[in-house]
Design a protein around this motif. Sequence first.
Motif, mmCIF file in Angstrom:
data_model
loop_
_atom_site.group_PDB
_atom_site.id
_atom_site.type_symbol
_atom_site.label_atom_id
_atom_site.label_comp_id
_atom_site.label_asym_id
_atom_site.label_seq_id
_atom_site.Cartn_x
_atom_site.Cartn_y
_atom_site.Cartn_z
ATOM 1 N N LEU A 130 1.827 -2.194 -4.799
ATOM 2 C CA LEU A 130 1.428 -0.981 -4.085
ATOM 3 C C LEU A 130 2.469 -0.663 -3.019
ATOM 4 O O LEU A 130 2.743 0.501 -2.742
ATOM 5 C CB LEU A 130 0.051 -1.151 -3.439
ATOM 6 C CG LEU A 130 -0.418 0.010 -2.551
ATOM 7 C CD1 LEU A 130 -0.574 1.296 -3.366
ATOM 8 C CD2 LEU A 130 -1.702 -0.331 -1.847
ATOM 9 N N TRP A 131 3.071 -1.698 -2.432
ATOM 10 C CA TRP A 131 4.050 -1.491 -1.371
ATOM 11 C C TRP A 131 5.487 -1.578 -1.873
ATOM 12 O O TRP A 131 6.376 -1.022 -1.247
ATOM 13 C CB TRP A 131 3.811 -2.507 -0.248
ATOM 14 C CG TRP A 131 2.468 -2.302 0.378
ATOM 15 C CD1 TRP A 131 2.142 -1.338 1.290
ATOM 16 C CD2 TRP A 131 1.275 -3.037 0.124
ATOM 17 N NE1 TRP A 131 0.807 -1.438 1.615
ATOM 18 C CE2 TRP A 131 0.246 -2.480 0.915
ATOM 19 C CE3 TRP A 131 0.953 -4.121 -0.691
ATOM 20 C CZ2 TRP A 131 -1.053 -2.962 0.926
ATOM 21 C CZ3 TRP A 131 -0.344 -4.590 -0.685
ATOM 22 C CH2 TRP A 131 -1.327 -4.015 0.117
ATOM 23 N N SER A 134 5.563 1.684 -5.316
ATOM 24 C CA SER A 134 4.434 2.580 -5.046
ATOM 25 C C SER A 134 4.223 3.641 -6.118
ATOM 26 O O SER A 134 3.091 3.832 -6.579
ATOM 27 C CB SER A 134 4.613 3.253 -3.693
ATOM 28 O OG SER A 134 4.687 2.293 -2.677
ATOM 29 N N TYR A 137 2.829 2.224 -9.219
ATOM 30 C CA TYR A 137 1.464 1.792 -8.965
ATOM 31 C C TYR A 137 0.509 2.978 -9.016
ATOM 32 O O TYR A 137 -0.558 2.909 -9.622
ATOM 33 C CB TYR A 137 1.399 1.100 -7.601
ATOM 34 C CG TYR A 137 0.284 0.100 -7.462
ATOM 35 C CD1 TYR A 137 0.454 -1.219 -7.870
ATOM 36 C CD2 TYR A 137 -0.941 0.456 -6.913
ATOM 37 C CE1 TYR A 137 -0.557 -2.156 -7.726
ATOM 38 C CE2 TYR A 137 -1.958 -0.472 -6.765
ATOM 39 C CZ TYR A 137 -1.755 -1.772 -7.177
ATOM 40 O OH TYR A 137 -2.759 -2.695 -7.036
ATOM 41 N N TYR A 138 0.893 4.086 -8.370
ATOM 42 C CA TYR A 138 0.047 5.293 -8.372
ATOM 43 C C TYR A 138 -0.157 5.814 -9.784
ATOM 44 O O TYR A 138 -1.270 6.177 -10.171
ATOM 45 C CB TYR A 138 0.654 6.431 -7.550
ATOM 46 C CG TYR A 138 0.972 6.115 -6.120
ATOM 47 C CD1 TYR A 138 0.156 5.292 -5.349
ATOM 48 C CD2 TYR A 138 2.107 6.646 -5.526
ATOM 49 C CE1 TYR A 138 0.472 5.004 -4.032
ATOM 50 C CE2 TYR A 138 2.418 6.366 -4.211
ATOM 51 C CZ TYR A 138 1.601 5.549 -3.468
ATOM 52 O OH TYR A 138 1.916 5.270 -2.171
ATOM 53 N N ARG A 154 -2.599 5.957 -2.175
ATOM 54 C CA ARG A 154 -1.471 6.465 -1.380
ATOM 55 C C ARG A 154 -1.726 6.284 0.113
ATOM 56 O O ARG A 154 -0.814 5.970 0.864
ATOM 57 C CB ARG A 154 -1.219 7.940 -1.671
ATOM 58 C CG ARG A 154 -0.467 8.207 -2.930
ATOM 59 C CD ARG A 154 -0.102 9.697 -3.011
ATOM 60 N NE ARG A 154 0.184 10.083 -4.377
ATOM 61 C CZ ARG A 154 1.340 9.886 -4.986
ATOM 62 N NH1 ARG A 154 2.320 9.301 -4.352
ATOM 63 N NH2 ARG A 154 1.507 10.280 -6.235
ATOM 64 N N SER A 157 -0.869 2.719 1.182
ATOM 65 C CA SER A 157 0.436 2.160 0.836
ATOM 66 C C SER A 157 1.383 2.054 2.029
ATOM 67 O O SER A 157 2.555 1.746 1.855
ATOM 68 C CB SER A 157 1.084 2.988 -0.277
ATOM 69 O OG SER A 157 1.361 4.298 0.184
#
Length: 191
Positions: A130-131, A134, A137-138, A154, A157
């Motif tokens: 997620l970090w 990103s 992941y989204y 979001r 993040s």
Amino acid sequence: MDKSNNNYLGILGCAILYAVTSFACAFLGFLSPWCWIVVFPVLAAVLGAPSYLWAASRWQRFGVATLFALVLAVVLLVMGEIDVTQSLLMVAVGIASDVVRQAIGNTHKRSILLAYPVLPLGIIVWLMKLWTASEWYYQGAAEEIGADYADGLRTLSSIWALLLVIVLTLAVGYIGIRIAAAKMKSGKKLG
């Protein structure tokens, strides 16, 4: 079977229980992004404490947290939930937990209380993309759960959300291991 073999089987069973408990907590993530990023690792830190405490009170040498992290990493890697880099990082967190315990003294109750909160940080490694990736992941979350869910991710993040999760996991891990220690009948084994 002698007592030491029973201890080793019990410790391995606790490591498996830790992995299963952590994985089960992840299902909360389907409720909301907050449950996935914040509630899941925090709850896993609380629920994993008793199995760690039982194992650590019986294995007073280096390696309990490493074993727990390794079992969880292997389970998640085999299931395709994490990649090799994440697996290695998860095991490194287990090693760090064991280093904390070793530095304080493996036979001291305080070493378990201070080392355990480090171990659940390995669960955050499961979420680290997620970090670190990103957009990927989204997109994956949007395809799997929906655009609204991905939009919620979001908001989580940021580096501040990551720091929040780390601090909460450490704090709740400490509280969880304290509660487990208070409930454990064989307190004299902790030193």
